[in-house]
Design a protein around this motif. Sequence first.
Motif, PDB file in Angstrom:
ATOM      1  N   LYS A 179       0.861  -1.178   0.000  1.00  0.00           N
ATOM      2  CA  LYS A 179       0.000   0.000   0.000  1.00  0.00           C
ATOM      3  C   LYS A 179       0.902   1.234   0.000  1.00  0.00           C
ATOM      4  N   ARG A 180       0.858   1.980  -1.082  1.00  0.00           N
ATOM      5  CA  ARG A 180       1.822   3.063  -1.270  1.00  0.00           C
ATOM      6  C   ARG A 180       1.672   4.154  -0.208  1.00  0.00           C
ATOM      7  N   ALA A 181       0.459   4.394   0.258  1.00  0.00           N
ATOM      8  CA  ALA A 181       0.228   5.468   1.222  1.00  0.00           C
ATOM      9  C   ALA A 181       0.916   5.214   2.558  1.00  0.00           C
ATOM     10  N   THR A 182       1.298   3.959   2.814  1.00  0.00           N
ATOM     11  CA  THR A 182       1.897   3.622   4.110  1.00  0.00           C
ATOM     12  C   THR A 182       3.423   3.587   4.083  1.00  0.00           C
ATOM     13  N   LEU A 183       4.044   3.905   2.941  1.00  0.00           N
ATOM     14  CA  LEU A 183       5.493   3.747   2.822  1.00  0.00           C
ATOM     15  C   LEU A 183       6.268   4.616   3.810  1.00  0.00           C
ATOM     16  N   LYS A 184       5.745   5.779   4.136  1.00  0.00           N
ATOM     17  CA  LYS A 184       6.459   6.692   5.039  1.00  0.00           C
ATOM     18  C   LYS A 184       6.624   6.094   6.437  1.00  0.00           C
ATOM     19  N   ARG A 185       5.797   5.124   6.767  1.00  0.00           N
ATOM     20  CA  ARG A 185       5.892   4.495   8.095  1.00  0.00           C
ATOM     21  C   ARG A 185       7.128   3.603   8.223  1.00  0.00           C
ATOM     22  N   TYR A 186       7.742   3.251   7.103  1.00  0.00           N
ATOM     23  CA  TYR A 186       8.793   2.234   7.126  1.00  0.00           C
ATOM     24  C   TYR A 186      10.201   2.803   7.058  1.00  0.00           C
ATOM     25  N   GLY A 187      10.361   4.108   7.242  1.00  0.00           N
ATOM     26  CA  GLY A 187      11.689   4.717   7.321  1.00  0.00           C
ATOM     27  C   GLY A 187      12.520   4.476   6.083  1.00  0.00           C
TER      28      GLY A 187
END
Length: 219
Positions: A103-111
């Motif tokens: 899910k592209r919108a969640t990428l920022k959560r993964y540092g």
Amino acid sequence: MYSQGFASPLSARPATGAAVDPFQPIGVRMAFEPGDEIFAQDEASDLVYRVVRGAVRTSRLLSDGRRQIGDFYYEGDIFGLEPGPLHRFTAEALIDSDILVVKRATLKRYGDEGLALERLIWAATARELVRTQEHLLLLGRKTACEKVASFLLDLADRGRGELTVLPMGRQDMADYLGLTIETVSRMLTQLQAEGLVEFFGNRRFHIRRQAGLARLVAC
């Protein structure tokens, strides 16, 4: 499964940064059988996909009922990239396939892993643009024989052995090349009769004269 010794286009493009694949820790792995829909035309494009094993076809159904093939994706390829909020094409598995989904919108959560994946997606977007431009040139400026020859050369370039496997059927090839299935079959027969390629059944082929086929494509 492909027989031992046959080159498969499905393993021809190794994942970028294969030693540390940012898709692996983030993506959800899903299995699809031949003909299974991965996503639909006009469906929300909030997911990004990567082929782990198998082959995928994207297609769009036109208003008059005709079908246009967008592209084919193999092992290591990223697909489902869209400039807008909706998918313009439907994606389906051509053969048994494993797909990583993020899910592209969640990428920022993964540092750092999310940033690495974003860079991978941008690189894939650039490749998609190049392939789209090449496809437009193929559809608009090449003869039927040149189209089929270009398709076979491109597929063989992805392979690693003497025999290349076609995961798609003749109708898929025809819809991708903007030809009829009869024309595709006739061109394949012509290329084989001229000694440029050799087919083993309907789904395996070997390029016998690489330089000759390349000259045909370049004309």
